[in-house]
Scaffold this motif. Structure first.
Motif, PDB file in Angstrom:
ATOM      1  N   THR A  14       0.835  -1.201   0.000  1.00  0.00           N
ATOM      2  CA  THR A  14       0.000   0.000   0.000  1.00  0.00           C
ATOM      3  C   THR A  14       0.871   1.253   0.000  1.00  0.00           C
ATOM      4  O   THR A  14       0.530   2.248  -0.656  1.00  0.00           O
ATOM      5  N   GLY A  15       1.991   1.208   0.703  1.00  0.00           N
ATOM      6  CA  GLY A  15       2.923   2.333   0.673  1.00  0.00           C
ATOM      7  C   GLY A  15       3.504   2.563  -0.716  1.00  0.00           C
ATOM      8  O   GLY A  15       3.666   3.704  -1.144  1.00  0.00           O
ATOM      9  N   LEU A  16       3.806   1.470  -1.421  1.00  0.00           N
ATOM     10  CA  LEU A  16       4.299   1.609  -2.797  1.00  0.00           C
ATOM     11  C   LEU A  16       3.238   2.222  -3.705  1.00  0.00           C
ATOM     12  O   LEU A  16       3.557   3.050  -4.571  1.00  0.00           O
ATOM     13  N   ILE A  17       1.992   1.817  -3.519  1.00  0.00           N
ATOM     14  CA  ILE A  17       0.902   2.423  -4.302  1.00  0.00           C
ATOM     15  C   ILE A  17       0.857   3.922  -4.046  1.00  0.00           C
ATOM     16  O   ILE A  17       0.744   4.734  -4.966  1.00  0.00           O
ATOM     17  N   GLY A  18       0.946   4.295  -2.769  1.00  0.00           N
ATOM     18  CA  GLY A  18       0.966   5.717  -2.426  1.00  0.00           C
ATOM     19  C   GLY A  18       2.147   6.443  -3.044  1.00  0.00           C
ATOM     20  O   GLY A  18       2.015   7.568  -3.538  1.00  0.00           O
ATOM     21  N   LEU A  19       3.324   5.807  -3.029  1.00  0.00           N
ATOM     22  CA  LEU A  19       4.507   6.435  -3.615  1.00  0.00           C
ATOM     23  C   LEU A  19       4.413   6.581  -5.131  1.00  0.00           C
ATOM     24  O   LEU A  19       4.978   7.506  -5.709  1.00  0.00           O
ATOM     25  N   PHE A  20       3.726   5.650  -5.781  1.00  0.00           N
ATOM     26  CA  PHE A  20       3.545   5.752  -7.234  1.00  0.00           C
ATOM     27  C   PHE A  20       2.526   6.824  -7.607  1.00  0.00           C
ATOM     28  O   PHE A  20       2.676   7.494  -8.616  1.00  0.00           O
ATOM     29  N   ILE A  21       1.483   6.973  -6.803  1.00  0.00           N
ATOM     30  CA  ILE A  21       0.339   7.780  -7.229  1.00  0.00           C
ATOM     31  C   ILE A  21       0.341   9.195  -6.663  1.00  0.00           C
ATOM     32  O   ILE A  21       0.125  10.161  -7.399  1.00  0.00           O
ATOM     33  N   ILE A  22       0.567   9.357  -5.365  1.00  0.00           N
ATOM     34  CA  ILE A  22       0.380  10.662  -4.727  1.00  0.00           C
ATOM     35  C   ILE A  22       1.313  11.746  -5.275  1.00  0.00           C
ATOM     36  O   ILE A  22       0.852  12.857  -5.523  1.00  0.00           O
ATOM     37  N   PRO A  23       2.597  11.488  -5.508  1.00  0.00           N
ATOM     38  CA  PRO A  23       3.437  12.579  -6.036  1.00  0.00           C
ATOM     39  C   PRO A  23       3.013  13.078  -7.417  1.00  0.00           C
ATOM     40  O   PRO A  23       3.349  14.192  -7.807  1.00  0.00           O
ATOM     41  N   GLY A  24       2.258  12.277  -8.156  1.00  0.00           N
ATOM     42  CA  GLY A  24       1.828  12.684  -9.489  1.00  0.00           C
ATOM     43  C   GLY A  24       0.964  13.927  -9.510  1.00  0.00           C
ATOM     44  O   GLY A  24       0.905  14.637 -10.520  1.00  0.00           O
ATOM     45  N   ILE A  25       0.304  14.244  -8.408  1.00  0.00           N
ATOM     46  CA  ILE A  25      -0.569  15.417  -8.359  1.00  0.00           C
ATOM     47  C   ILE A  25       0.248  16.709  -8.518  1.00  0.00           C
ATOM     48  O   ILE A  25      -0.257  17.708  -9.013  1.00  0.00           O
TER      49      ILE A  25
ATOM     50  N   GLN B 244      -7.027  14.823 -17.553  1.00  0.00           N
ATOM     51  CA  GLN B 244      -5.846  14.593 -16.718  1.00  0.00           C
ATOM     52  C   GLN B 244      -6.052  15.131 -15.310  1.00  0.00           C
ATOM     53  O   GLN B 244      -5.602  14.527 -14.336  1.00  0.00           O
ATOM     54  N   TRP B 245      -6.753  16.264 -15.181  1.00  0.00           N
ATOM     55  CA  TRP B 245      -7.003  16.829 -13.853  1.00  0.00           C
ATOM     56  C   TRP B 245      -7.980  15.958 -13.066  1.00  0.00           C
ATOM     57  O   TRP B 245      -7.761  15.673 -11.885  1.00  0.00           O
ATOM     58  N   GLU B 246      -9.049  15.561 -13.720  1.00  0.00           N
ATOM     59  CA  GLU B 246     -10.039  14.725 -13.045  1.00  0.00           C
ATOM     60  C   GLU B 246      -9.424  13.397 -12.594  1.00  0.00           C
ATOM     61  O   GLU B 246      -9.570  12.984 -11.443  1.00  0.00           O
ATOM     62  N   LEU B 247      -8.723  12.748 -13.487  1.00  0.00           N
ATOM     63  CA  LEU B 247      -8.118  11.458 -13.166  1.00  0.00           C
ATOM     64  C   LEU B 247      -7.025  11.600 -12.111  1.00  0.00           C
ATOM     65  O   LEU B 247      -6.941  10.786 -11.183  1.00  0.00           O
ATOM     66  N   GLY B 248      -6.210  12.623 -12.214  1.00  0.00           N
ATOM     67  CA  GLY B 248      -5.136  12.834 -11.244  1.00  0.00           C
ATOM     68  C   GLY B 248      -5.658  13.081  -9.840  1.00  0.00           C
ATOM     69  O   GLY B 248      -5.161  12.509  -8.866  1.00  0.00           O
ATOM     70  N   ILE B 249      -6.678  13.896  -9.721  1.00  0.00           N
ATOM     71  CA  ILE B 249      -7.250  14.195  -8.408  1.00  0.00           C
ATOM     72  C   ILE B 249      -7.927  12.963  -7.827  1.00  0.00           C
ATOM     73  O   ILE B 249      -7.753  12.639  -6.644  1.00  0.00           O
ATOM     74  N   LEU B 250      -8.679  12.241  -8.636  1.00  0.00           N
ATOM     75  CA  LEU B 250      -9.356  11.040  -8.134  1.00  0.00           C
ATOM     76  C   LEU B 250      -8.371   9.942  -7.751  1.00  0.00           C
ATOM     77  O   LEU B 250      -8.596   9.213  -6.777  1.00  0.00           O
ATOM     78  N   LYS B 251      -7.278   9.818  -8.485  1.00  0.00           N
ATOM     79  CA  LYS B 251      -6.264   8.814  -8.134  1.00  0.00           C
ATOM     80  C   LYS B 251      -5.618   9.143  -6.794  1.00  0.00           C
ATOM     81  O   LYS B 251      -5.384   8.249  -5.971  1.00  0.00           O
ATOM     82  N   VAL B 252      -5.342  10.406  -6.543  1.00  0.00           N
ATOM     83  CA  VAL B 252      -4.742  10.798  -5.267  1.00  0.00           C
ATOM     84  C   VAL B 252      -5.715  10.553  -4.122  1.00  0.00           C
ATOM     85  O   VAL B 252      -5.332  10.054  -3.060  1.00  0.00           O
ATOM     86  N   ILE B 253      -6.982  10.871  -4.329  1.00  0.00           N
ATOM     87  CA  ILE B 253      -7.985  10.604  -3.291  1.00  0.00           C
ATOM     88  C   ILE B 253      -8.056   9.106  -3.011  1.00  0.00           C
ATOM     89  O   ILE B 253      -8.097   8.679  -1.852  1.00  0.00           O
ATOM     90  N   GLY B 254      -8.057   8.282  -4.058  1.00  0.00           N
ATOM     91  CA  GLY B 254      -8.097   6.831  -3.876  1.00  0.00           C
ATOM     92  C   GLY B 254      -6.885   6.309  -3.131  1.00  0.00           C
ATOM     93  O   GLY B 254      -7.002   5.471  -2.234  1.00  0.00           O
ATOM     94  N   ALA B 255      -5.700   6.806  -3.466  1.00  0.00           N
ATOM     95  CA  ALA B 255      -4.481   6.360  -2.782  1.00  0.00           C
ATOM     96  C   ALA B 255      -4.492   6.790  -1.322  1.00  0.00           C
ATOM     97  O   ALA B 255      -4.069   6.034  -0.443  1.00  0.00           O
ATOM     98  N   MET B 256      -4.996   7.991  -1.046  1.00  0.00           N
ATOM     99  CA  MET B 256      -5.061   8.445   0.342  1.00  0.00           C
ATOM    100  C   MET B 256      -6.065   7.619   1.148  1.00  0.00           C
ATOM    101  O   MET B 256      -5.819   7.320   2.310  1.00  0.00           O
ATOM    102  N   VAL B 257      -7.165   7.225   0.528  1.00  0.00           N
ATOM    103  CA  VAL B 257      -8.138   6.370   1.214  1.00  0.00           C
ATOM    104  C   VAL B 257      -7.490   5.045   1.582  1.00  0.00           C
ATOM    105  O   VAL B 257      -7.707   4.510   2.672  1.00  0.00           O
ATOM    106  N   LEU B 258      -6.680   4.494   0.692  1.00  0.00           N
ATOM    107  CA  LEU B 258      -6.008   3.226   0.990  1.00  0.00           C
ATOM    108  C   LEU B 258      -4.998   3.373   2.113  1.00  0.00           C
ATOM    109  O   LEU B 258      -4.812   2.453   2.912  1.00  0.00           O
ATOM    110  N   LEU B 259      -4.348   4.516   2.194  1.00  0.00           N
ATOM    111  CA  LEU B 259      -3.317   4.717   3.211  1.00  0.00           C
ATOM    112  C   LEU B 259      -3.882   5.077   4.587  1.00  0.00           C
ATOM    113  O   LEU B 259      -3.220   4.844   5.591  1.00  0.00           O
ATOM    114  N   LEU B 260      -5.071   5.648   4.635  1.00  0.00           N
ATOM    115  CA  LEU B 260      -5.646   6.053   5.919  1.00  0.00           C
ATOM    116  C   LEU B 260      -6.236   4.840   6.635  1.00  0.00           C
ATOM    117  O   LEU B 260      -7.151   4.202   6.123  1.00  0.00           O
ATOM    118  N   PRO B 261      -5.733   4.516   7.817  1.00  0.00           N
ATOM    119  CA  PRO B 261      -6.206   3.304   8.491  1.00  0.00           C
ATOM    120  C   PRO B 261      -7.649   3.401   8.988  1.00  0.00           C
ATOM    121  O   PRO B 261      -8.303   2.391   9.180  1.00  0.00           O
TER     122      PRO B 261
END
Length: 121
Positions: free
Chosen positions: A12-23, A45-62
Motif C-alpha cells: 500500500t505504501g508503494l501504491i501511495g509512492l507511485f500515485i500521490i506525487p503525481g498530483i 488529466q485533472w479529473e483522473l489525477g485528483i481522483l487517483k490521489v484521493i483513492g491512494a489516500m483512502v487506501l493509506l488512511l487506516p
C-alpha cells in the motif's frame, strides 16, 4: 498475521509512492502531452489525477472504512487496466504498455492482504 500486515503496508505504501506525487506534476508539459497523445480531452488529466490521489489516500488512511477502500481499490484497478488498453491501442505493444500492470500487481497484493487482515468477506 504479522507477515500479512507487513505485506499490506509495503504494497500500500508503494501504491501511495507511485500515485500521490503525481498530483504535483499535473501542470507540466509532459503531463499535458499524454492525454493529448491518447486523444483524451485536456480536463481528463485533472479529473483522473485528483481522483487517483484521493483513492491512494483512502487506501493509506487506516480509519477509512472497508466499503470506501473497496471503491478505491476498484477505481485504481480500473484506471491501471484502462491505461494498459489505451497505451496498447494508441502506441501498440511495447515496454511502456506494461508499466501500469506492475502497479496493478502491487495493487492486487495490497487488496489481498487487506482482506486477509480485516476479514472483509
Amino acid at each position: 498475521m504479522k507477515g500479512v500486515k507487513i505485506t499490506f503496508w509495503i504494497s500500500t505504501g508503494l501504491i501511495g509512492l507511485f500515485i500521490i506525487p503525481g498530483i504535483f506534476f499535473l501542470n507540466t508539459p509532459l503531463a499535458k502531452m499524454v492525454p493529448t497523445h491518447l486523444g483524451l480531452p485536456d480536463w481528463f488529466q485533472w479529473e483522473l489525477g485528483i481522483l487517483k490521489v484521493i483513492g491512494a489516500m483512502v487506501l493509506l488512511l487506516p480509519f477509512a472504512g472497508n466499503r470506501l477502500k473497496e471503491w478505491a481499490y476498484f477505481g485504481l484497478a480500473l484506471d491501471m487496466l484502462s491505461a494498459v488498453f489505451a497505451l496498447a491501442w494508441v502506441d501498440g505493444i511495447n515496454g511502456a504498455t506494461f508499466f501500469p500492470l506492475v502497479v496493478f500487481a502491487i495493487l492486487v497484493v495490497s487488496y489481498w492482504s487487506h482482506h486477509k487482515i480485516h476479514k472483509v468477506f
